[in-house]
Motif scaffolding. Sequence first.
Motif, short mmCIF file in Angstrom:
data_model
loop_
_atom_site.label_atom_id
_atom_site.label_comp_id
_atom_site.label_asym_id
_atom_site.label_seq_id
_atom_site.Cartn_x
_atom_site.Cartn_y
_atom_site.Cartn_z
N LEU A 361 48.59 21.29 48.31
CA LEU A 361 47.81 21.76 49.44
C LEU A 361 46.62 22.61 49.01
CD1 LEU A 361 50.65 22.70 51.97
CD2 LEU A 361 49.25 20.63 51.93
N ALA A 362 46.75 23.27 47.86
CA ALA A 362 45.67 24.16 47.39
C ALA A 362 44.52 23.39 46.74
CB ALA A 362 46.23 25.18 46.40
N LEU A 363 44.76 22.15 46.34
CA LEU A 363 43.70 21.38 45.71
C LEU A 363 42.72 20.85 46.77
CD1 LEU A 363 45.76 19.29 43.11
CD2 LEU A 363 44.40 21.35 42.70
N PRO A 364 41.42 20.89 46.48
CA PRO A 364 40.42 20.42 47.46
C PRO A 364 40.33 18.90 47.51
CG PRO A 364 39.32 21.18 45.48
CD PRO A 364 40.79 21.48 45.28
N ILE A 365 41.37 18.29 48.06
CA ILE A 365 41.43 16.83 48.11
C ILE A 365 41.74 16.33 49.53
CG2 ILE A 365 42.13 16.58 45.70
CD1 ILE A 365 45.02 16.32 46.63
N HIS A 366 41.74 17.24 50.48
CA HIS A 366 42.20 16.89 51.83
C HIS A 366 41.02 16.76 52.79
CE1 HIS A 366 46.23 17.77 50.38
NE2 HIS A 366 45.72 18.86 49.83
N GLU A 367 41.18 15.86 53.75
CA GLU A 367 40.13 15.60 54.72
C GLU A 367 40.47 16.23 56.06
OE1 GLU A 367 38.38 11.64 54.73
OE2 GLU A 367 39.73 11.08 53.10
N VAL A 368 39.43 16.73 56.72
CA VAL A 368 39.60 17.31 58.05
C VAL A 368 38.67 16.57 59.02
CG1 VAL A 368 40.26 19.58 57.19
CG2 VAL A 368 37.84 19.07 57.59
N HIS A 369 38.96 16.72 60.28
CA HIS A 369 38.12 16.10 61.29
C HIS A 369 36.81 16.87 61.42
CE1 HIS A 369 41.00 13.16 62.89
NE2 HIS A 369 41.93 14.05 62.59
N GLY A 370 35.78 16.15 61.72
CA GLY A 370 34.49 16.79 61.95
C GLY A 370 33.73 17.17 60.71
N SER A 371 34.19 16.73 59.53
CA SER A 371 33.51 17.06 58.29
C SER A 371 33.84 16.02 57.23
CB SER A 371 33.92 18.45 57.80
OG SER A 371 33.37 18.73 56.53
N ASP A 372 32.88 15.79 56.34
CA ASP A 372 33.11 14.87 55.22
C ASP A 372 33.46 15.60 53.94
OD1 ASP A 372 32.53 12.65 56.80
OD2 ASP A 372 30.37 12.82 56.42
N VAL A 373 33.53 16.92 54.00
CA VAL A 373 33.81 17.73 52.81
C VAL A 373 35.31 17.81 52.58
CG1 VAL A 373 33.53 19.98 51.72
CG2 VAL A 373 31.71 19.06 53.17
#
Length: 651
Positions: A361-373
């Motif tokens: 969960l701490a790794l920046p590999i997850h996608e969220v709604h409303g953003s492509d980052v």
Amino acid sequence: LYSAVGGGRWVRPADAMYVGEDWEHWEEVQEVLLEDGQAVVQVPPRLQSGFKSVQGSLIPCTPAVMRQLLAHRGVCPLITANRQRGMRLLQYCLSDMILGCPADTDGGEAYSKLAGVPLVPMADGSWRKFEKNEEQKQLLVGTEQEVQLLSAIRSRIVDSSLPADVIEHMKSEAMTTYTNVTELCPESVGKCLTLIMPDGWHEAFEVQWRAGQDGQPTEEWMKLFWKYAGESGKVEAFAGWPLLPTIEGTLCVLTPEGSKVIDGAGVFGEQLRGMLTRLGCRMLNGELLANREAAGGYVHKASLHGVLEGARWANGGSLERMRKRVEEASVEERRELRAFLMQRRWMTKEGCSAEDAGTVLALPIHEVHGSDVLRSVSSEKLPPSGAQRELLTEQYLRASDVEMYTFLGVKTASLAEWYAKGVFSNLDKFAAPAREEAMLTMLGQLPQLCREDKAFWDRLGDLPFVTTGTGKLARPRELYDPSVQELQELLDGGEFYPSESFLRPELIATLVRLGLRTSLDREGILQVARSISESSKGESVDAVALEARGCSLLRFLVNQERGILRRIVESDSFMEFREELCGCAWIPVMVQPPREGLPWNPGRSAVAKPKGSRPKEDIMLASHSLGICCEEVPSSLLRMVFGWDEPVPPV
């Protein structure tokens, strides 16, 4: 007695030596003695007993005599010229020793008599002496594999082609105890690596491997090593040495503390391998390992736990360093890493520990709604079932596998929480159609939402969520029920009413409970007055409509003399109400004089402020400077509010 020594001569029995013919290669022993100048004679067996009965008459050449002779004389040319003869002579010197005797017995101590005998054949072709254990560097005897592994120090390795019985003597406990010959084992082979490996390799975390160059091991040597280590089951004997070959062309250290090497070269795709390399991990080159299981305790499996453990080790246990390295990767590589880590097969306590879950969960590999980052998961949640996709914000994960995120510890927002935190706070950012649809759906879900959140109803009452007829958002208490006829006469325009989508009876009933007005109150009266006043300021004013609205409000107030008007007048806030009401231009006044001859200023507006107008009976006194109300105002209370109970002010 005749001896062949020195070309042949007769010697005295006291100077003669004979070799018993009961040993298989007695002729070679005799030949070596003659070469050394010993007067070797041949005595028929029937005469030997007679010579033995006379003390000092004939010297038998026993293994003990041969050991003494060789220790004194050294290696003769016949031995160096014929290696097999030397080996057989060694075999003869050992023939009177009892194999397997414990070192603390007389039989074991007999091995000490070998000291000085120069009959140890070395792997490089030379001969070395037996020495006392503490006097010289040890000579090593081992298997063919061990000899090949340590071929760089062949001068210290005993020739492995010795007869089997000699090899057994060389490996015996007594031999090791009393001489400088010792048997190799994984532990001693490990110690010998300091003699054959490049300087600085011991305890090196990782080295660049140029196979076969600059004294570095070849690929063949590496294959042999792992075959030997695997068969011996003693890989730990080589801890501290970089002996794990990787497909990146390096060698990584063998240590039980951890490893950055993963056995996944044949499992991972190119992008995932690139991602893991960026993280500092290495892929095991399994082609050089005859038995991959031998390295099992020193490399990680191609699993969620294995990949994360390898990455932790490669980054010194620093999660922040891992995060930064992942951020530097491409979006495709990061998605590939997420796809591998988020597989359902890891969803067990054994496959994914609490620490592993936190790391994923701490790794920046997850996608969220409303953003492509791509980002780490901190406070983000999974959206509730039924949430409209177009209304989901960056607070909510875009998850292809909700069950996996749930296993990792990510919570799913309740429907009430989603509305309260994800929708209500962003209403002004959403497209109008999607926003209105969501609010209509929400009103239909109110029973469930109020069960989930006891404060939901109160929160909704203060929220501007109702779309008005003009497309703006308003609180229910700021709008009016369009089904009330009285209000329709007073309130003209979509700004006062919910949009058509909210006009279903069941929704109106809910909005009324939330504060939708069914009659005018103090604020409503002022709101209507303000609206009429604002409408009078435009360039294209509908005078008829203005007058009609003004008349409706005036009649409402007249009818409320004993109702809301009385309550307002008797309240503490009356003066504020009076000041604002009298400051708005809403009183319907005459635009044209009712008869000729009256003083009149042309171009008057259809409405005027109460302060700037008077009732009809004052027309003769005020028609020139003030507006004349076109409606009868019989209410003395209302006249007092307007200030019409006072005399007409002088001009």
